[in-house]
Scaffold this active site. Structure first.
Site, PDB file in Angstrom:
ATOM      1  N   THR A  45      34.688  58.309  45.982  1.00 41.16           N
ATOM      2  CA  THR A  45      36.159  58.331  45.819  1.00 41.16           C
ATOM      3  C   THR A  45      36.724  59.554  45.104  1.00 41.16           C
ATOM      4  O   THR A  45      35.961  60.382  44.516  1.00 41.16           O
ATOM      5  CB  THR A  45      36.589  57.246  44.561  1.00 41.16           C
ATOM      6  OG1 THR A  45      36.021  56.013  44.869  1.00 41.16           O
ATOM      7  CG2 THR A  45      38.012  57.234  44.433  1.00 41.16           C
ATOM      8  N   GLU A  46      37.866  60.165  45.679  1.00 44.26           N
ATOM      9  CA  GLU A  46      38.383  61.629  45.116  1.00 44.26           C
ATOM     10  C   GLU A  46      39.709  61.174  44.820  1.00 44.26           C
ATOM     11  O   GLU A  46      40.340  60.123  45.176  1.00 44.26           O
ATOM     12  CB  GLU A  46      38.346  62.208  46.665  1.00 44.26           C
ATOM     13  CG  GLU A  46      37.111  62.453  47.167  1.00 44.26           C
ATOM     14  CD  GLU A  46      37.025  63.421  48.422  1.00 44.26           C
ATOM     15  OE1 GLU A  46      38.131  63.870  48.876  1.00 44.26           O
ATOM     16  OE2 GLU A  46      36.065  63.756  48.910  1.00 44.26           O
ATOM     17  N   PRO A  47      40.442  62.094  44.075  1.00 46.86           N
ATOM     18  CA  PRO A  47      41.584  62.068  43.561  1.00 46.86           C
ATOM     19  C   PRO A  47      42.736  61.726  44.678  1.00 46.86           C
ATOM     20  O   PRO A  47      43.449  60.853  44.627  1.00 46.86           O
ATOM     21  CB  PRO A  47      42.175  63.366  42.987  1.00 46.86           C
ATOM     22  CG  PRO A  47      40.786  63.867  42.712  1.00 46.86           C
ATOM     23  CD  PRO A  47      39.816  63.247  43.646  1.00 46.86           C
TER      24      PRO A  47
ATOM     25  N   SER B 220      40.968  53.665  48.421  1.00 45.14           N
ATOM     26  CA  SER B 220      40.926  52.870  49.529  1.00 45.14           C
ATOM     27  C   SER B 220      40.734  53.231  51.025  1.00 45.14           C
ATOM     28  O   SER B 220      39.694  52.897  51.751  1.00 45.14           O
ATOM     29  CB  SER B 220      42.199  51.760  49.684  1.00 45.14           C
ATOM     30  OG  SER B 220      42.409  51.301  48.229  1.00 45.14           O
TER      31      SER B 220
ATOM     32  N   ARG C 259      30.108  43.524  47.715  1.00 45.71           N
ATOM     33  CA  ARG C 259      31.292  42.699  47.263  1.00 45.71           C
ATOM     34  C   ARG C 259      31.079  41.480  46.984  1.00 45.71           C
ATOM     35  O   ARG C 259      31.351  41.037  45.948  1.00 45.71           O
ATOM     36  CB  ARG C 259      32.126  42.462  48.792  1.00 45.71           C
ATOM     37  CG  ARG C 259      32.999  43.808  48.878  1.00 45.71           C
ATOM     38  CD  ARG C 259      33.575  43.863  50.179  1.00 45.71           C
ATOM     39  NE  ARG C 259      34.383  45.044  50.390  1.00 45.71           N
ATOM     40  CZ  ARG C 259      34.563  45.781  51.358  1.00 45.71           C
ATOM     41  NH1 ARG C 259      34.240  45.298  52.482  1.00 45.71           N
ATOM     42  NH2 ARG C 259      35.027  46.981  51.531  1.00 45.71           N
TER      43      ARG C 259
ATOM     44  N   GLY D 175      46.906  33.549  21.357  1.00 50.17           N
ATOM     45  CA  GLY D 175      48.134  34.015  20.731  1.00 50.17           C
ATOM     46  C   GLY D 175      47.816  35.373  19.851  1.00 50.17           C
ATOM     47  O   GLY D 175      47.200  36.247  20.486  1.00 50.17           O
TER      48      GLY D 175
ATOM     49  N   GLU E  36      34.762  48.668  44.696  1.00 43.73           N
ATOM     50  CA  GLU E  36      34.268  48.544  45.840  1.00 43.73           C
ATOM     51  C   GLU E  36      35.098  47.915  46.829  1.00 43.73           C
ATOM     52  O   GLU E  36      34.996  46.651  47.622  1.00 43.73           O
ATOM     53  CB  GLU E  36      33.037  47.748  45.968  1.00 43.73           C
ATOM     54  CG  GLU E  36      32.174  48.534  45.074  1.00 43.73           C
ATOM     55  CD  GLU E  36      30.451  48.186  45.110  1.00 43.73           C
ATOM     56  OE1 GLU E  36      30.261  47.501  46.039  1.00 43.73           O
ATOM     57  OE2 GLU E  36      29.730  48.292  44.253  1.00 43.73           O
TER      58      GLU E  36
ATOM     59  N   THR F 295      39.715  47.179  46.905  1.00 46.00           N
ATOM     60  CA  THR F 295      40.672  46.220  46.005  1.00 46.00           C
ATOM     61  C   THR F 295      40.690  44.971  46.630  1.00 46.00           C
ATOM     62  O   THR F 295      40.631  44.701  47.869  1.00 46.00           O
ATOM     63  CB  THR F 295      42.039  47.113  46.038  1.00 46.00           C
ATOM     64  OG1 THR F 295      42.566  46.977  47.445  1.00 46.00           O
ATOM     65  CG2 THR F 295      42.016  48.240  45.543  1.00 46.00           C
TER      66      THR F 295
HETATM   67  C1  LIG Z   1      36.028  50.966  36.811  1.00 48.18           C
HETATM   68  C2  LIG Z   1      35.733  51.736  38.237  1.00 48.18           C
HETATM   69  C3  LIG Z   1      34.648  52.208  38.691  1.00 48.18           C
HETATM   70  C4  LIG Z   1      34.366  52.795  39.804  1.00 48.18           C
HETATM   71  N1  LIG Z   1      33.404  53.418  40.340  1.00 48.18           N
HETATM   72  C5  LIG Z   1      33.148  54.070  41.418  1.00 48.18           C
HETATM   73  C6  LIG Z   1      31.789  54.773  41.752  1.00 48.18           C
HETATM   74  O1  LIG Z   1      30.894  54.590  41.355  1.00 48.18           O
HETATM   75  N2  LIG Z   1      31.892  55.513  42.899  1.00 48.18           N
HETATM   76  C7  LIG Z   1      32.983  55.669  43.890  1.00 48.18           C
HETATM   77  O2  LIG Z   1      32.909  56.380  44.716  1.00 48.18           O
HETATM   78  N3  LIG Z   1      34.344  55.307  43.299  1.00 48.18           N
HETATM   79  C8  LIG Z   1      34.428  54.373  42.273  1.00 48.18           C
HETATM   80  N4  LIG Z   1      35.596  53.831  41.836  1.00 48.18           N
HETATM   81  C9  LIG Z   1      36.986  54.095  42.466  1.00 48.18           C
HETATM   82  C10 LIG Z   1      37.213  52.857  43.508  1.00 48.18           C
HETATM   83  O3  LIG Z   1      36.465  52.568  44.500  1.00 48.18           O
HETATM   84  C11 LIG Z   1      38.667  53.145  43.687  1.00 48.18           C
HETATM   85  O4  LIG Z   1      39.498  53.093  42.573  1.00 48.18           O
HETATM   86  C12 LIG Z   1      39.355  52.302  44.838  1.00 48.18           C
HETATM   87  O5  LIG Z   1      38.562  52.251  46.051  1.00 48.18           O
HETATM   88  C13 LIG Z   1      40.878  52.140  44.963  1.00 48.18           C
HETATM   89  O6  LIG Z   1      41.338  53.553  45.272  1.00 48.18           O
HETATM   90  P1  LIG Z   1      42.530  54.081  44.403  1.00 48.18           P
HETATM   91  O7  LIG Z   1      42.218  53.802  43.122  1.00 48.18           O
HETATM   92  O8  LIG Z   1      42.429  55.507  44.983  1.00 48.18           O
HETATM   93  O9  LIG Z   1      43.689  53.310  44.825  1.00 48.18           O
HETATM   94  P2  LIG Z   1      44.511  53.285  46.288  1.00 48.18           P
HETATM   95  O10 LIG Z   1      43.614  53.409  47.408  1.00 48.18           O
HETATM   96  O11 LIG Z   1      45.508  54.397  46.080  1.00 48.18           O
HETATM   97  O12 LIG Z   1      45.421  51.997  46.309  1.00 48.18           O
HETATM   98  C14 LIG Z   1      46.664  51.912  45.444  1.00 48.18           C
HETATM   99  C15 LIG Z   1      46.921  50.559  45.851  1.00 48.18           C
HETATM  100  O13 LIG Z   1      47.436  50.481  47.105  1.00 48.18           O
HETATM  101  C16 LIG Z   1      46.704  49.262  47.786  1.00 48.18           C
HETATM  102  N5  LIG Z   1      46.441  49.731  49.097  1.00 48.18           N
HETATM  103  C17 LIG Z   1      45.854  50.710  49.476  1.00 48.18           C
HETATM  104  N6  LIG Z   1      45.821  50.844  50.950  1.00 48.18           N
HETATM  105  C18 LIG Z   1      46.215  49.788  51.355  1.00 48.18           C
HETATM  106  C19 LIG Z   1      46.312  49.221  52.693  1.00 48.18           C
HETATM  107  N7  LIG Z   1      46.000  49.726  53.774  1.00 48.18           N
HETATM  108  N8  LIG Z   1      46.957  47.960  52.714  1.00 48.18           N
HETATM  109  C20 LIG Z   1      47.492  47.289  51.636  1.00 48.18           C
HETATM  110  N9  LIG Z   1      47.216  47.978  50.496  1.00 48.18           N
HETATM  111  C21 LIG Z   1      46.766  48.885  50.240  1.00 48.18           C
HETATM  112  C22 LIG Z   1      45.629  49.158  47.230  1.00 48.18           C
HETATM  113  O14 LIG Z   1      45.074  47.899  47.161  1.00 48.18           O
HETATM  114  C23 LIG Z   1      46.079  49.439  45.542  1.00 48.18           C
HETATM  115  O15 LIG Z   1      46.624  48.246  45.247  1.00 48.18           O
HETATM  116  C24 LIG Z   1      35.701  53.045  40.621  1.00 48.18           C
HETATM  117  C25 LIG Z   1      37.049  52.753  40.070  1.00 48.18           C
HETATM  118  C26 LIG Z   1      36.918  51.765  38.911  1.00 48.18           C
HETATM  119  C27 LIG Z   1      38.537  51.547  38.507  1.00 48.18           C
END
Ligand SMILES: Cc1cc2nc3c(=O)[nH]c(=O)nc-3n(C[C@H](O)[C@H](O)[C@H](O)COP(=O)(O)OP(=O)(O)OC[C@H]3O[C@@H](n4cnc5c(N)ncnc54)[C@H](O)[C@@H]3O)c2cc1C
Length: 390
Positions: free
Chosen positions: A134-136, A140, A256, A347, A371, A373
């Site tokens: 994951t990156e900023p 997904s 998953r 409550g 892993e 959403t």
């Molecule tokens: C507690 C925690 C631990 C984590 N650990 C790791 C780790 O060890 N290594 C790692 O690499 N990452 C890790 N992550 C990152 C995690 O994999 C990402 O947060 C996740 O993949 C979602 O990416 P995002 O937060 O950028 O959300 P985004 O991808 O920006 O999504 C934002 C929203 O848009 C929706 N969305 C996006 N694309 C679509 C689409 N095509 N169709 C419909 N809806 C969509 C998503 O469902 C979500 O609701 C971790 C995250 C958390 C919260």
């Protein structure tokens, strides 16, 4: 379908239950109250190693791995559920080769297994490894990562930034997913072992999280990190036909049902706490309360069965993509409903922020995010349903 496990596996489950009650739950509550990850020198980690955990599954140089015993995936799901019942954050905090291990086992060269998994065979201290995708700007849509790798003689130069990576600042090495050409999407992805102390690897910042506080989720940057060519997972030849991206995705597919099992564990803990609270406060005479508890128990059972079916298929080497996604989509939602019901029954007691249910309520949300959403799982299921490629 038969989810029966043998007597030895049942013993492992009972041991996990006792360990969970005595060690996992107290460590999780301690971290939550502290609002910070368990420190690397926490006695929990030493005890964890002493009981034989935190090891690699790699059997050693030249040794062929045993054929997996039937039922092993189902057992791993039951263990994932049981341990998360006691505290899911502590499970992820545990030392070991963790999330990247399946990638290294599937794709690594013998030399890489020796170098990177070898130290996890009989670890002399708690050791961690982690997987950074994951990156900023890429969650997904994992194909959109921008961390860049450029070949420079016998080395690769890595530049980029990663976020929310579990256990990153304490890891001996990080398996970093990068691209050699951002315009080429998935085909251009490669995975690199980046060892702790590599010049240019830094800027570690432990993120503030609403729940699962026992383990660190960390952002970091790579600035002109010079990585030996030997640190490219599997070597260049393995990257024909998008193997780099496919292997990374396989990790998530296999993970998953584990996350789903974790979610069922959190949901079960919430239901047990809610029942205990309702009993203690004379709420069980109310049919509306009983109905809600019943609905929660029923949904948890359903999520658990789908999850076990995903494991049962995997145990037989059969495709389980739909069941894996369904289990995660279902279980994460059910865990949120269960913890939410608990909060409603509590409550004002829940609102004070020091009840276990309130912690479970904060922990459960991440099960819908990590892993893939819930929304992404539903996209996968829908595409399979109508016959579109993944
Ligand atoms: C507690 C925690 C631990 C984590 N650990 C790791 C780790 O060890 N290594 C790692 O690499 N990452 C890790 N992550 C990152 C995690 O994999 C990402 O947060 C996740 O993949 C979602 O990416 P995002 O937060 O950028 O959300 P985004 O991808 O920006 O999504 C934002 C929203 O848009 C929706 N969305 C996006 N694309 C679509 C689409 N095509 N169709 C419909 N809806 C969509 C998503 O469902 C979500 O609701 C971790 C995250 C958390 C919260």
């Amino acid at each position: 379908m038969d989810f029966t496990i043998d007597a030895k596996m049942r013993d492992r489950l009972s041991e996990a239950r006792a360990w969970g009650r005595e060690q996992i739950r107290p460590a999780g509550l301690e971290a939550d109250r502290m609002g910070a990850p368990l420190p690397v020198d926490h006695p929990y980690f030493e005890a964890f190693l002493a009981r034989g955990d935190g090891r690699t599954r790699w059997p050693g140089p030249g040794v062929k791995p045993d054929r997996p015993r039937p039922g092993l995936v189902v057992l791993s799901l039951l263990l994932a559920e049981e341990t998360a019942y006691w505290d899911r954050g502590v499970i992820v905090a545990g030392p070991g080769p963790g999330l990247p291990e399946p990638n290294v086992l599937a794709m690594g060269t013998e030399e890489q297994k020796q170098r990177f998994l070898g130290p996890f065979r009989e670890p002399d201290r708690p050791r961690w490894a982690c997987f950074a995708m994951t990156e900023p700007g890429a969650g997904s849509d994992a194909a959109a990562i921008r961390t860049h790798a450029r070949k420079d003689g016998d080395h690769w130069i890595l530049n980029g930034a990663k976020c929310f990576i579990g256990n990153a600042s304490r890891a001996d090495w990080i398996l970093v997913q990068a691209t050699i050409d951002p315009s080429k999407g998935r085909e251009a992805q490669r995975a690199f072992f980046v060892e702790r102390g590599t010049p240019g690897l830094g800027g570690f910042k432990i993120e503030k999280k609403m729940g699962l506080k026992a383990y660190e989720s960390t952002s970091f940057s790579l600035q002109d990190c010079r990585i030996p060519a030997a640190n490219l997972l599997g070597g260049e030849a393995r990257y024909e036909q998008r193997a780099g991206f496919k292997t990374a995705m396989r990790t998530f597919n296999a993970g998953r049902p584990i996350i789903a099992a974790n979610a069922v564990g959190i949901g079960r803990a919430a239901l047990d706490e809610a029942l205990a609270f309702a009993r203690e406060h004379d709420l069980l005479g109310d049919a509306r309360v009983r109905d809600r508890l019943e609905a929660c128990a029923r949904r948890l059972r359903l999520a658990r069965l789908v999850c076990l079916k995903a494991g049962w298929l995997a145990d037989r080497g059969r495709a389980n993509i739909v069941e894996a996604s369904m289990s995660k989509a279902l279980a994460a939602g059910v865990a949120q409903q269960a913890t939410s019901l608990g909060m409603e029954l509590l409550g004002t007691v829940g609102a004070r922020g020091d009840h276990l249910i309130e912690k479970l309520y904060r922990d459960a949300k991440a099960m819908d995010i990590v892993e893939g959403t819930g929304q992404i799982q539903r996209v996968i299921i829908a595409r399979q349903l109508v016959g579109l490629p993944r």
